[in-house]
Design a protein around this motif. Structure first.
Motif, PDB file in Angstrom:
ATOM      1  N   ARG A 119      -1.774   5.735  -3.304  1.00 53.16           N
ATOM      2  CA  ARG A 119      -1.532   4.346  -2.933  1.00 53.16           C
ATOM      3  C   ARG A 119      -2.228   3.449  -3.952  1.00 53.16           C
ATOM      4  O   ARG A 119      -3.401   3.643  -4.250  1.00 53.16           O
ATOM      5  N   LYS A 120      -1.500   2.452  -4.483  1.00 53.99           N
ATOM      6  CA  LYS A 120      -2.081   1.516  -5.442  1.00 53.99           C
ATOM      7  C   LYS A 120      -1.696   0.091  -5.097  1.00 53.99           C
ATOM      8  O   LYS A 120      -0.550  -0.187  -4.734  1.00 53.99           O
ATOM      9  N   LEU A 121      -2.657  -0.787  -5.236  1.00 54.94           N
ATOM     10  CA  LEU A 121      -2.425  -2.216  -5.122  1.00 54.94           C
ATOM     11  C   LEU A 121      -2.185  -2.737  -6.531  1.00 54.94           C
ATOM     12  O   LEU A 121      -3.004  -2.513  -7.427  1.00 54.94           O
TER      13      LEU A 121
ATOM     14  N   SER B 222      -4.021  -2.795 -11.557  1.00 49.59           N
ATOM     15  CA  SER B 222      -3.802  -1.860 -10.455  1.00 49.59           C
ATOM     16  C   SER B 222      -5.129  -1.334  -9.932  1.00 49.59           C
ATOM     17  O   SER B 222      -6.014  -0.990 -10.713  1.00 49.59           O
TER      18      SER B 222
ATOM     19  N   PRO C 248      -6.256   1.006  -1.900  1.00 52.87           N
ATOM     20  CA  PRO C 248      -6.646  -0.216  -1.192  1.00 52.87           C
ATOM     21  C   PRO C 248      -6.765   0.059   0.309  1.00 52.87           C
ATOM     22  O   PRO C 248      -6.208   1.032   0.817  1.00 52.87           O
TER      23      PRO C 248
ATOM     24  N   ILE D 111       1.961  -3.256  -2.901  1.00 52.52           N
ATOM     25  CA  ILE D 111       1.362  -1.930  -2.780  1.00 52.52           C
ATOM     26  C   ILE D 111       2.450  -0.904  -3.045  1.00 52.52           C
ATOM     27  O   ILE D 111       3.555  -1.006  -2.513  1.00 52.52           O
TER      28      ILE D 111
ATOM     29  N   ASP E  92       3.304   3.087  -2.841  1.00 52.45           N
ATOM     30  CA  ASP E  92       2.964   4.414  -2.325  1.00 52.45           C
ATOM     31  C   ASP E  92       3.818   5.424  -3.079  1.00 52.45           C
ATOM     32  O   ASP E  92       5.037   5.295  -3.126  1.00 52.45           O
TER      33      ASP E  92
END
Length: 76
Positions: free
Chosen positions: A6-8, A22, A26, A65, A67
């Motif tokens: 998972r990245k914001l 990135s 989060p 976000i 995924d």
């Protein structure tokens, strides 16, 4: 078993270009208002500097976000 990454992603404008920052993992309950507040702080405090003609971060384009599910395949 699949692995979920998972990245914001925070996308800023820089003149006529964009810059994405990135952050991994989060919080599950992070809100758009919180993220945009941080993005405004990053712009106002000039946290990042660049030595090119595009200049500093000057606006917010979007935040999202992502995924990603990774499933490793066993050897045959």
């Amino acid at each position: 078993l699949p692995i979920c990454n998972r990245k914001l992603n925070m996308v800023f404008t820089r003149g006529n270009t964009t810059k994405t920052i990135s952050l991994a993992n989060p919080r599950q309950d992070v809100t758009g208002a919180q993220v945009h507040g941080v993005m405004n702080d990053i712009i106002a405090k000039e946290v990042f500097s660049y030595n090119d003609e595009a200049g500093k971060l000057d606006g917010i384009k979007k935040a999202y976000i992502r995924d990603t599910v990774v499933t490793e395949l066993p050897e045959a």
